[in-house]
Design an enzyme around this catalytic site. Structure first.
Site, short mmCIF file in Angstrom:
data_model
loop_
_atom_site.label_atom_id
_atom_site.label_comp_id
_atom_site.label_asym_id
_atom_site.label_seq_id
_atom_site.Cartn_x
_atom_site.Cartn_y
_atom_site.Cartn_z
N THR A 123 0.86 -1.18 0.00
CA THR A 123 0.00 0.00 0.00
C THR A 123 0.89 1.23 0.00
O THR A 123 1.64 1.45 0.95
CB THR A 123 -0.90 -0.01 1.25
OG1 THR A 123 -1.64 -1.23 1.21
CG2 THR A 123 -1.83 1.17 1.28
N PHE A 153 -6.41 -6.58 -1.30
CA PHE A 153 -7.56 -6.33 -0.42
C PHE A 153 -7.73 -7.52 0.53
O PHE A 153 -8.85 -7.94 0.84
CB PHE A 153 -8.83 -6.09 -1.25
CG PHE A 153 -8.70 -4.91 -2.18
CD1 PHE A 153 -8.84 -3.61 -1.70
CD2 PHE A 153 -8.42 -5.09 -3.52
CE1 PHE A 153 -8.70 -2.51 -2.55
CE2 PHE A 153 -8.28 -3.99 -4.38
CZ PHE A 153 -8.43 -2.70 -3.89
N ARG A 155 -7.81 -9.74 3.86
CA ARG A 155 -8.02 -9.57 5.30
C ARG A 155 -7.19 -10.61 6.03
O ARG A 155 -7.18 -11.78 5.63
CB ARG A 155 -9.48 -9.83 5.67
CG ARG A 155 -10.43 -8.74 5.31
CD ARG A 155 -11.84 -9.28 5.38
NE ARG A 155 -11.98 -10.45 4.53
CZ ARG A 155 -12.96 -11.34 4.60
NH1 ARG A 155 -13.90 -11.21 5.49
NH2 ARG A 155 -13.02 -12.36 3.78
N CYS A 264 -3.49 -2.12 9.02
CA CYS A 264 -3.95 -1.42 7.81
C CYS A 264 -4.76 -0.17 8.09
O CYS A 264 -4.36 0.93 7.72
CB CYS A 264 -4.75 -2.39 6.96
SG CYS A 264 -3.80 -3.87 6.58
N ARG A 332 -0.54 -5.49 16.09
CA ARG A 332 -0.30 -4.10 15.71
C ARG A 332 -1.57 -3.26 15.85
O ARG A 332 -2.62 -3.61 15.32
CB ARG A 332 0.23 -4.03 14.27
CG ARG A 332 1.69 -4.46 14.20
CD ARG A 332 2.18 -4.49 12.78
NE ARG A 332 1.63 -5.65 12.06
CZ ARG A 332 1.86 -5.89 10.77
NH1 ARG A 332 2.60 -5.06 10.07
NH2 ARG A 332 1.37 -6.96 10.20
#
Ligand code: UGA
Length: 436
Positions: A123, A153, A155, A264, A332
């Site tokens: 990204t 994309f 998950r 993210c 995170r």
């Protein structure tokens, strides 16, 4: 097709493995020697359901290999994916740190042979692919290549399925030649009628941020509505179900909770805001989503204190679930990383359990946190139990057993897993999010 993946983090490893499963010959390259050594032995460094079996299968069938050497990895590749990390910059200003991207571009540049498409999978801010192009051009003026953007994309916890059966694939290219290479890579998905959105590089880069920002907005929206539900005695579960039935709204990502976390949404929303700022534009709705998300975590601390009569000082709290979501060991930006230290600071003792994340959690949480061997062990002598992450293991707890080991039967369900009535009938004082 011969494909190279640079970076064997979460995205690189899943992408490389799934492309090998599609039938391509994939070489994954990473500078981390220890990681590559482990992967060669079939040991996958992250927890992602189904990934280790797929890695081992494709290594066994000789379509997937691992190396630390660019000279071994890049020559002969028709496509090179850059999937290195783009953390928030250390300056703390929200910008994405692109050091690893440009390092990868420089290293691959000297090893290109024949026409190659260099694809940004990480990204990255709008304009990065063009910068990568310049870096490669400067390092190797004779190279025959195109750059492209192909955002992911995936998950965490569902990455293999997301890769194999995506809602769509987004391809940002500037030449037909590059488009054809990407179409060839994703050919197995064409056969499944997967929509492929072919667009410009800048559009593809921005699409990724827009998708994550929209989802972050959706979560912050439902969290704020949940807070209003608490104020007016309404029920968020019924409300979310009802609005989600409207096809224009959709039922997904309407679960209230302690705020979104992970690698993210927090990072990408901030990076998008920086991009917007740099261009003199505004994106107030995303700014608000970010603020609401921080406030939601603070609100959870308040909720926990209020459930215990106003103070957690001297209280033992059992925390079930530490990772930012189930089916991952990723800590995170997990809500637990903010909420638990705040509780400890206010004098609480915390006994925590997580099915996969305890080792990682120990790196993020204060040393005072005790780790339990299971949910029941965590609840021993506890003044309250806090369900922080909705792992399946916590969905059908033996409530009688939990109650019998606790000092006080206070159940704080930050994911609305349990029915309030059921918990009350078992003798618990129940608190959820956005429900009576
Ligand atoms: C997210 C996106 O969903 C992926 O499409 C994207 O590819 C990925 O980021 C990425 O950019 O790499 P991920 O961070 O793995 O994936 O996890 P999500 O399932 O999106 O959950 C993110 C956070 O939102 C979690 O903390 C989760 O608990 C929270 N969440 C999600 C809610 O609080 N409520 C919801 O209704 C849904």
């Amino acid at each position: 097709m011969n494909i190279t993946i640079i970076g064997t983090g979460y995205v690189g490893l899943v992408t490389g493995t799934c492309l090998a499963e599609f039938g391509h010959h994939v070489t994954c390259v990473d500078k981390d020697e220890d990681k590559i050594r482990q992967l060669r032995k079939g040991k996958v460094p992250i927890y992602e359901p189904g990934l280790d079996a797929l890695v081992n299968k494709n290594v066994g069938e000789k379509r997937l290999r691992f190396t630390t050497d660019f000279v071994e990895a890049v020559p002969g590749a028709e496509a090179v994916f850059i999937a290195v990390g783009t953390p928030s910059s250390r300056r703390g200003d929200g910008y994405a740190d692109l050091t690893y991207i440009f390092e990868a571009a420089r290293e691959l540049a000297g090893n290109l042979t024949g026409y190659t498409v260099i694809i940004d999978k990480s990204t990255v801010p709008v304009g990065t692919a063009r910068q990568v192009e310049r870096v490669i051009r400067q390092t190797n003026p004779d190279a025959d290549f195109d750059v492209a953007s192909n955002p992911e994309f995936l998950r965490e916890g569902a990455a293999i399925n997301d890769f194999m059966r995506p809602d769509r694939v987004v391809i940002g290219v500037q030449t037909d030649r590059a488009r054809q290479v990407l179409q060839e890579i994703y050919k197995p998905l064409y056969l499944l009628d997967t929509p492929i959105v072919s667009t410009t590089i800048e559009t593809a880069e921005l699409t990724k941020y827009a998708a994550n920002a929209f989802l972050a907005v959706k979560i912050s929206f439902i969290n704020e509505i949940a807070n209003i539900c608490e104020a007016v005695d309404a029920d968020i579960s019924a409300l979310a179900k009802a609005i989600g039935m409207d096809g224009r709204i959709g039922s997904k990502f309407l679960h209230p909770g302690p705020g979104y976390g992970g690698s993210c949404f927090p990072k990408d929303t901030l990076a998008l805001l920086r991009i917007v700022q740099e261009h003199g534009e505004s994106l107030r709705i995303v700014e608000a989503a970010v603020e609401v998300n921080s406030a939601q975590k603070a609100r959870m601390v308040k909720k926990i204190r209020e459930s215990l009569g106003g103070s957690v000082a001297g209280k033992t709290l059992a925390v079930l679930g530490l990772t930012f979501k189930p089916e991952t060991d990723d800590m995170r930006d997990a809500p637990a990383v903010t909420i638990i230290p705040a509780l400890i600071e206010k004098g609480a003792m915390v006994r925590a359990h997580d099915p996969k994340g305890m080792q990682e959690a120990a790196k993020y949480l204060p040393a005072e946190v005790e780790y339990a061997k299971d949910a029941y062990d965590a609840c021993k002598n506890a003044d309250a139990v806090i369900l922080m992450t909705e792992w399946n293991q916590y969905r059908a707890l033996d409530l009688k057993k939990i109650r019998s080991v606790m000092k006080y039967p206070v159940f704080i369900d930050l994911r609305n897993v349990y029915e309030p009535e059921k918990l009350k009938s078992e003798g618990f004082h129940y608190t959820g999010v956005g429900r009576k």
